[in-house]
Each structure stands twice: as C-alpha cells, then as structure tokens.
Design a protein around this motif. Structure first.
Motif: not given
Length: 290
Positions: A253-261
């Motif tokens: 599961i890759h953490p990305l710079i801009n999180s989106v929920s």
C-alpha cells in the motif's frame, strides 16, 4: 379517510396488473377485488382505471394514488411493527454499504449479533446508487454511502472518512508514472471514480484511467487484490478494503504525497418510522467507524 383495505387491494392490483392474480395473492375472489376498486372509486369520486375488456391501465389519478398509496401502506406497516415489536436488541434490521467499509464493519456487527441473539442483521454489499434507491423505496433500514445523496427522501449524516490508496504487489517499493503505465490497471465497479480522485491529485500526467492498459476486472471486493498481489497490475481502493485483504504480505500500500479520502454517510429514509433497534444499530455503527 381512504379505506386501507380497499387501498391495499388497489395497490396490489396496480403492481400485479391482473385481477385474477391479485385475487389469488390476497385470498379473495375476482369479484371481491372488483368491488374494492369500485368502492374506492366511489369514495374518492374519481375513476382510477382505464378498462379495456379484461385488461386495464392506470389513468393519471390512478398513478398518483398508486405512488402515494404505497407510501401510506408502508408507513402503516412500520407503525404496526413499531407498536408490536420495538425492543432495541430484538428483530430484523436490513442494511447495505459499499464493500470496502462492509469488510471492516460486518464482522463487528456479527459480534453484536452474538451478544444479542434475538437481533437479526441482514447485510448487503452494494454500490452507492443501489443503496440510495433501496433507501428511497424503503427496502432497507440503514445505508452507508460514500457520496452525499441528492434524493430528497434520504437523510444523511457524515460519520467517518475513508482514505483511498494505491496498491501494487509487494515487489514494487516505489511508484512513478512510468511504472504505473507499464503495470496496467486492475479495474472494479468504482475504479474510475477512485482513480480520478487519487491519481489526479498525485500525478500531473493523469487524465483518466483509460490511459492505463486494463489487466483485469472484478466486481467482488474481496477478490480485486488477488490479481494485484500476483503482479498483474495496480489498483486504487479504499483503505478498509486494502487492509482486509487476507495476504497482506503479498501487497504494498503506497503512501502518496497528496492524501485523498472519501466521506462516509449513514443514511435513512426520512419518512420511515425509526425503531429502537435501528436507533441502537446507528449508534453501534457510529461508535465503531468514528
């Protein structure tokens, strides 16, 4: 005041569209069905059916009465259930949610059912649009959706947020645009929506998921990550779904710079009479997900 017995006969006839089958369903004679319709028309002072021999169609007044009459009959049934059975830990509850939050929530609800054996939980995994329609038709008691409903008959309460994540097999430790293009996409019913939300915020090259070669598709939430885990492509899913995959060691599961929920909304039909068990279940869900 409209006679409920005549109204029930009329609504059943309008739904089935056949006098004989309506009589069979209501354990009446065909002449009895005709008499109920005639009496209802006399009471209202209007014609409800356009008759053509043994067949018929509803006129405008008949259509209006059918729609509103169904709502009235459902309210009467709910009121009867409320009076005769309204223990908070007894009876049946029908609810639905998208699969991702369902994977997280349903096992918890089973533990609640074990604690209260007289409480029966019927749980469906379904997309947002289906849940909205079933709520509007009062076919379910509670619904969880990830997009705020625009239907006037549905009341929604924001109860949680659900992060979206990019998932690959475990052999990919870092991700860039070219890697995604070479990997290809594993699609699912909400893939376009989820992909647009997350990827557009993190990759300037992204326009739509059709930029990726589709390597597979599954409409079963528990199976979407099977091809991903085998290195056949990447996908975008809610975190609940990714965390529920049974072989976490095979995915990344890759953490990305801009999180989106996405927001999660707990919804009911505003015309439905809330039973104590529905109120209890709403609190259980909010306590667990908040």
């Amino acid at each position: 005041m409209i006679n409920h017995l005549w109204l029930k006969t009329f609504c059943t006839l309008a739904e089935i569209g056949h006098f004989t089958k309506t009589a069979d369903k209501l354990f009446m004679t065909q002449s009895g069905v005709s008499q109920h319709i005639k009496k209802l028309e006399q009471q209202l002072g209007i014609t409800l059916l356009i008759r053509d021999g043994k067949s018929f169609t509803l006129n405008d007044a008949g259509n209006k009465l059918f729609i509103k009459g169904q709502e009235l009959l459902k309210s009467s049934q709910e009121l009867e259930r409320l009076i005769t059975q309204d223990e908070p830990h007894e009876g049946s509850i029908i609810m639905a949610s998208p699969g991702s939050v369902g994977l997280q929530l349903y096992p918890h609800l089973l533990n609640i059912q074990i604690k209260y054996p007289k409480l029966v939980i019927n749980y469906d995994f379904a997309p947002n649009r289906s849940i909205e329609q079933r709520l509007a038709n009062r076919e379910i008691d509670l619904g969880i959706i990830s997009q705020l409903s625009g239907l006037g008959s549905i009341v929604c309460e924001k109860i949680a947020i659900e992060p979206l994540v990019l998932v690959t097999s475990q052999k990919f430790h870092s991700i860039d645009w070219q890697t995604l293009l070479s990997l290809g996409f594993i699609s699912h019913p909400d893939a376009n929506h989820h992909g647009q939300l997350l990827l557009s915020k993190n990759f300037p090259e992204f326009e739509h998921v059709n930029q990726f070669i589709q390597r597979g598709y599954s409409n079963q939430i528990s199976l979407i990550l099977e091809p991903v885990s085998k290195g056949l492509g990447f996908t975008v899913l809610p975190l609940f779904a990714a965390k529920a995959f049974h072989q976490q060691n095979l995915i990344n599961i890759h953490p990305l710079i801009n999180s989106v929920s996405e927001s999660l909304y707990l919804c009911v039909n505003k015309h439905a009479i809330p039973t104590n068990r529905v109120k209890f279940m709403k609190n259980v869900i909010k306590d667990f997900l908040c």
